[in-house]
Design an enzyme around this catalytic site. Structure first.
Site, PDB file in Angstrom:
ATOM      1  N   ILE A 170     -37.738  27.261  -7.635  1.00 56.41           N
ATOM      2  CA  ILE A 170     -36.744  26.407  -6.962  1.00 56.41           C
ATOM      3  C   ILE A 170     -36.331  25.255  -7.879  1.00 56.41           C
ATOM      4  O   ILE A 170     -35.153  24.979  -8.097  1.00 56.41           O
ATOM      5  CB  ILE A 170     -37.326  25.871  -5.634  1.00 56.41           C
ATOM      6  CG1 ILE A 170     -37.656  27.053  -4.725  1.00 56.41           C
ATOM      7  CG2 ILE A 170     -36.363  24.894  -4.964  1.00 56.41           C
ATOM      8  CD1 ILE A 170     -38.472  26.706  -3.497  1.00 56.41           C
ATOM      9  N   ASN A 181     -51.128  29.084   0.692  1.00 55.47           N
ATOM     10  CA  ASN A 181     -52.108  28.303  -0.071  1.00 55.47           C
ATOM     11  C   ASN A 181     -52.512  27.076   0.745  1.00 55.47           C
ATOM     12  O   ASN A 181     -51.997  26.848   1.835  1.00 55.47           O
ATOM     13  CB  ASN A 181     -51.532  27.917  -1.444  1.00 55.47           C
ATOM     14  CG  ASN A 181     -50.261  27.116  -1.299  1.00 55.47           C
ATOM     15  OD1 ASN A 181     -50.274  26.005  -0.798  1.00 55.47           O
ATOM     16  ND2 ASN A 181     -49.139  27.697  -1.713  1.00 55.47           N
ATOM     17  N   ASP A 198     -46.122  31.835  -5.764  1.00 55.56           N
ATOM     18  CA  ASP A 198     -45.501  32.433  -6.949  1.00 55.56           C
ATOM     19  C   ASP A 198     -44.873  33.790  -6.633  1.00 55.56           C
ATOM     20  O   ASP A 198     -43.871  34.168  -7.217  1.00 55.56           O
ATOM     21  CB  ASP A 198     -46.551  32.596  -8.051  1.00 55.56           C
ATOM     22  CG  ASP A 198     -46.984  31.241  -8.602  1.00 55.56           C
ATOM     23  OD1 ASP A 198     -46.126  30.343  -8.645  1.00 55.56           O
ATOM     24  OD2 ASP A 198     -48.168  31.085  -8.961  1.00 55.56           O
ATOM     25  N   LYS A 244     -47.629  46.170  11.921  1.00 51.83           N
ATOM     26  CA  LYS A 244     -48.917  45.733  11.372  1.00 51.83           C
ATOM     27  C   LYS A 244     -49.510  46.851  10.514  1.00 51.83           C
ATOM     28  O   LYS A 244     -49.604  47.996  10.965  1.00 51.83           O
ATOM     29  CB  LYS A 244     -49.850  45.390  12.541  1.00 51.83           C
ATOM     30  CG  LYS A 244     -51.147  44.783  12.116  1.00 51.83           C
ATOM     31  CD  LYS A 244     -52.003  44.457  13.320  1.00 51.83           C
ATOM     32  CE  LYS A 244     -53.403  44.090  12.844  1.00 51.83           C
ATOM     33  NZ  LYS A 244     -54.343  44.009  13.943  1.00 51.83           N
ATOM     34  N   PRO A 290     -38.310  32.909  -6.559  1.00 55.16           N
ATOM     35  CA  PRO A 290     -37.469  32.084  -7.439  1.00 55.16           C
ATOM     36  C   PRO A 290     -38.177  30.763  -7.732  1.00 55.16           C
ATOM     37  O   PRO A 290     -38.915  30.255  -6.887  1.00 55.16           O
ATOM     38  CB  PRO A 290     -36.219  31.834  -6.591  1.00 55.16           C
ATOM     39  CG  PRO A 290     -36.654  32.043  -5.168  1.00 55.16           C
ATOM     40  CD  PRO A 290     -37.754  33.061  -5.212  1.00 55.16           C
ATOM     41  N   LYS A 340     -38.802  23.782 -17.738  1.00 53.92           N
ATOM     42  CA  LYS A 340     -38.029  23.656 -16.495  1.00 53.92           C
ATOM     43  C   LYS A 340     -36.893  22.657 -16.643  1.00 53.92           C
ATOM     44  O   LYS A 340     -36.191  22.355 -15.680  1.00 53.92           O
ATOM     45  CB  LYS A 340     -38.950  23.266 -15.336  1.00 53.92           C
ATOM     46  CG  LYS A 340     -40.057  24.290 -15.071  1.00 53.92           C
ATOM     47  CD  LYS A 340     -40.636  24.157 -13.667  1.00 53.92           C
ATOM     48  CE  LYS A 340     -41.828  25.094 -13.504  1.00 53.92           C
ATOM     49  NZ  LYS A 340     -42.110  25.458 -12.119  1.00 53.92           N
TER      50      LYS A 340
HETATM   51  O1  C5P Z   1     -44.789  26.432 -12.379  1.00 57.78           O
HETATM   52  P1  C5P Z   1     -45.581  25.541 -11.517  1.00 57.78           P
HETATM   53  O2  C5P Z   1     -45.857  26.150 -10.157  1.00 57.78           O
HETATM   54  O3  C5P Z   1     -46.812  24.937 -12.091  1.00 57.78           O
HETATM   55  O4  C5P Z   1     -44.591  24.304 -11.351  1.00 57.78           O
HETATM   56  C1  C5P Z   1     -44.835  23.284 -10.518  1.00 57.78           C
HETATM   57  C2  C5P Z   1     -43.548  22.580 -10.166  1.00 57.78           C
HETATM   58  O5  C5P Z   1     -42.465  23.466  -9.941  1.00 57.78           O
HETATM   59  C3  C5P Z   1     -43.718  21.837  -8.862  1.00 57.78           C
HETATM   60  O6  C5P Z   1     -42.878  20.716  -8.930  1.00 57.78           O
HETATM   61  C4  C5P Z   1     -43.237  22.851  -7.842  1.00 57.78           C
HETATM   62  O7  C5P Z   1     -42.819  22.226  -6.624  1.00 57.78           O
HETATM   63  C5  C5P Z   1     -42.093  23.520  -8.559  1.00 57.78           C
HETATM   64  N1  C5P Z   1     -41.926  24.954  -8.214  1.00 57.78           N
HETATM   65  C6  C5P Z   1     -40.791  25.350  -7.547  1.00 57.78           C
HETATM   66  N2  C5P Z   1     -40.604  26.677  -7.264  1.00 57.78           N
HETATM   67  C7  C5P Z   1     -41.530  27.588  -7.615  1.00 57.78           C
HETATM   68  C8  C5P Z   1     -42.701  27.189  -8.293  1.00 57.78           C
HETATM   69  C9  C5P Z   1     -42.865  25.849  -8.564  1.00 57.78           C
HETATM   70  O8  C5P Z   1     -39.959  24.516  -7.203  1.00 57.78           O
HETATM   71  N3  C5P Z   1     -41.330  28.875  -7.334  1.00 57.78           N
END
Ligand code: C5P
Length: 427
Positions: A333, A236, A305, A315, A331, A367
C-alpha cells in the site's frame, strides 16, 4: 481526596424532560470534587433555567455562541479546551443528529467541533425515537468518530410509554464518569495493556496545536485479515495502538485526520474519521480514495504480506494429513502511494529484529519514502506489539537520523509528528 477531585467536567444539557435530572447530576459530580461548568442548549432552557444551574454550580452558565460578555469571560474555544471530559446529558435526538453532521450554529455544536477532549453522551428520548434508524445511524456515526455513548435505561417514560430511552439516574451517570476517569488513570500507569486505549493514554506531552494546522493526515493502522474460507483467516497480532496514538496526536497538532484501520479493540480517538477495513486490498482502495486530499500519509498498518489466491466458498474440510494453501502477494500500500505523481509526504514504519539502521534505510529507498520510523522488535525485554510504550529510530534522506527514546506511545507519536512537521517545512 474524592473520586473527581480537580477533574474538569463540562456538563452540556440539551432539550428533554430528563434535563431536570442534570441539575442533580451537576451536584453529584461536585460532591465528588468535580469542577463543573455548564452549557445549555436552547431546548434545555425550555425545561430548566440557566439560573438553576448557575445557583447549583456557583459558575456562570454558557448558553450563547455569540454573546460578547460570555465570550470575553471564557470564549467558546477556551471552553472547548478547558475540560477533561465533556458530558452531554441528556443528549436529545436532535443534538445527536446535529453532532453527527458537525453543525456549528450554536455553542455546543461549535464546542464539540473545536475540542480534542473526550465527549460522552447520555442519550435520552422517547423509545421510538431512540430505536429509529436515523437516530441509530447517528449513534453509529458518533461512535465511529470517538464519542462515548452511554446506554439509555429502559422503563416507564415521561410520555407514558415504556421502552429504552430513559436517561440513567444522576448517581449512575456520576459513577460512569468516575469509572471513565479511573480507566484513564489506569491507562497512564503500567496498567493492563488489554484495557488500555493507546489513543486515550493520559497526560501525553503537550503538542503544539498549530504544528499540522490545515494539513490532512492519512494513517493506516492495525492488522489486515485475509479470509481463507468463511470461518478462517490469516492475520497478525498488531494491536493498532501506535497508529491510533499517531491519529490522536495529529488531531491535537491541528490536523484533519483519517484513519483507515484493520480490526482492533481500540476506541476511535476524538476528532478522527475512522474507516474500518478487513483485507489489504480494501485498505488500499480506501487509502487511494483519500490520497488526492492528503498532505501526509503514515503507513503504520501491519499489512499481511500474502492473501489466498482464492477464498474457498465453503468451509474447507480436514481430510488429508498435510495441506497446501496457495497464497498471492498483497499490494504494498505504502509503495503504491509513494510512487504516485500526486504523492503526499510518505512515512513508513519498519519492524526489524537486526541491523535496524541498514534495513530501515534500505526500505526508505526501495519504497521511495520521505521518512521511516524503525522499531527494534528483537529485544524480548522491551516488547513493541501490544505494548503501551515504544522507542523509534527515525531516518530520512542520506544521513538524517533521530532517536525517540522509550516513552508512552502517545509521547512517541507527538515526537514523531514534530519530526514530520519539521521535514515538511524543510524538505
Ligand atoms: O515491507 P514492510 O512490511 O517491512 O514495510 C513496512 C511498511 O510498509 C509499514 O509502513 C507498512 O504499513 C507498509 N506496508 C504497506 N503495505 C504492505 C506492506 C507494508 O503499506 N503490503
Amino acid at each position: 481526596m474524592t473520586a473527581l477531585t480537580s477533574r474538569k467536567i463540562l456538563l452540556a444539557i440539551t432539550g428533554g424532560i430528563a434535563s431536570y435530572k442534570s441539575a442533580i447530576l451537576a451536584r453529584r459530580l461536585q460532591d465528588q470534587g468535580g469542577d463543573v461548568r455548564v452549557v445549555m442548549s436552547k431546548g434545555a432552557q425550555a425545561f430548566i433555567t440557566p439560573l438553576t444551574l448557575q445557583a447549583l454550580t456557583g459558575n456562570p452558565v454558557h448558553t450563547d455562541l455569540l454573546d460578547e460578555s460570555a465570550e470575553a469571560a471564557m470564549g467558546h474555544i477556551e471552553l472547548a479546551r478547558w475540560p477533561d471530559l465533556i458530558l452531554i446529558a441528556p443528549a436529545s435526538a436532535n443534538t445527536m443528529a446535529r453532532l453527527a453532521h458537525g453543525l456549528a450554529d450554536d455553542l455546543l455544536g461549535t464546542l464539540c467541533l473545536a475540542t480534542t477532549k473526550q465527549i460522552m453522551l447520555a442519550p435520552a428520548m422517547n423509545h421510538q425515537m431512540w430505536a429509529n434508524v436515523a437516530t441509530q445511524a447517528n449513534a453509529d456515526t458518533l461512535k465511529k468518530r470517538g464519542f462515548l455513548l452511554l446506554e439509555p435505561d429502559s422503563g416507564h417514560q415521561a410520555c407514558g410509554e415504556t421502552g429504552s430511552g430513559r436517561m440513567p439516574e444522576p448517581e449512575d451517570l456520576r459513577d460512569q464518569v468516575i469509572a471513565w476517569f479511573e480507566q484513564q488513570s489506569a491507562a497512564g500507569s503500567a496498567g493492563n495493556p488489554a484495557q488500555i486505549s493507546a489513543a486515550s493514554t493520559t497526560n501525553p506531552s503537550p503538542i503544539n496545536a498549530d504544528l499540522l494546522k490545515g494539513k490532512h493526515v492519512l494513517i493506516t493502522a492495525g492488522p489486515t485479515v485475509e479470509p481463507i474460507d468463511p470461518v478462517r483467516y490469516i492475520s497478525n497480532h498488531s494491536s493498532g495502538k501506535m497508529g491510533y496514538a499517531l491519529a490522536a496526536s495529529a488531531v491535537e497538532a491541528g490536523a484533519q485526520v483519517t484513519l483507515v484501520s484493520g480490526p482492533t479493540k481500540l476506541d476511535t480517538p476524538q476528532g478522527v474519521t475512522r474507516i474500518d477495513v478487513q483485507q489489504a486490498t480494501q485498505m488500499l482502495s480506501e487509502v487511494e480514495s483519500w490520497v488526492p486530499d492528503t498532505d501526509v500519509f503514515i503507513a503504520v498498518a501491519a499489512v499481511a504480506d500474502y492473501r489466498m489466491a482464492g477464498i474457498a466458498e465453503e468451509k474447507i474440510k480436514k481430510q488429508t494429513e498435510q495441506m497446501t494453501l496457495t497464497l498471492v502477494k498483497n499490494p504494498d500500500i505504502l509503495k503504491t502511494i509513494s510512487l504516485r505523481d500526486d504523492r503526499p509526504f510518505c512515512v513508513g514504519f519498519a519492524a526489524e529484529t537486526e541491523h535496524l539502521a541498514e534495513h530501515a534505510r534500505s526500505k526508505l529507498q526501495k519504497k521511495k519514502l520521505d521518512l521511516i520510523a524503525a522499531n527494534d522488535v528483537g529485544n524480548r525485554d522491551e516488547p513493541v506489539f501490544g505494548a503501551d510504550t515504544n522507542a523509534l529510530d527515525v531516518y530520512w534522506g542520506e544521513h538524517g537520523h533521530k532517536r525517540i527514546e522509550r516513552a508512552p506511545k502517545r509521547d512517541v507519536a507527538a515526537a514523531l509528528l514534530a519530526i514530520i512537521a519539521e521535514r515538511l517545512k524543510n524538505p
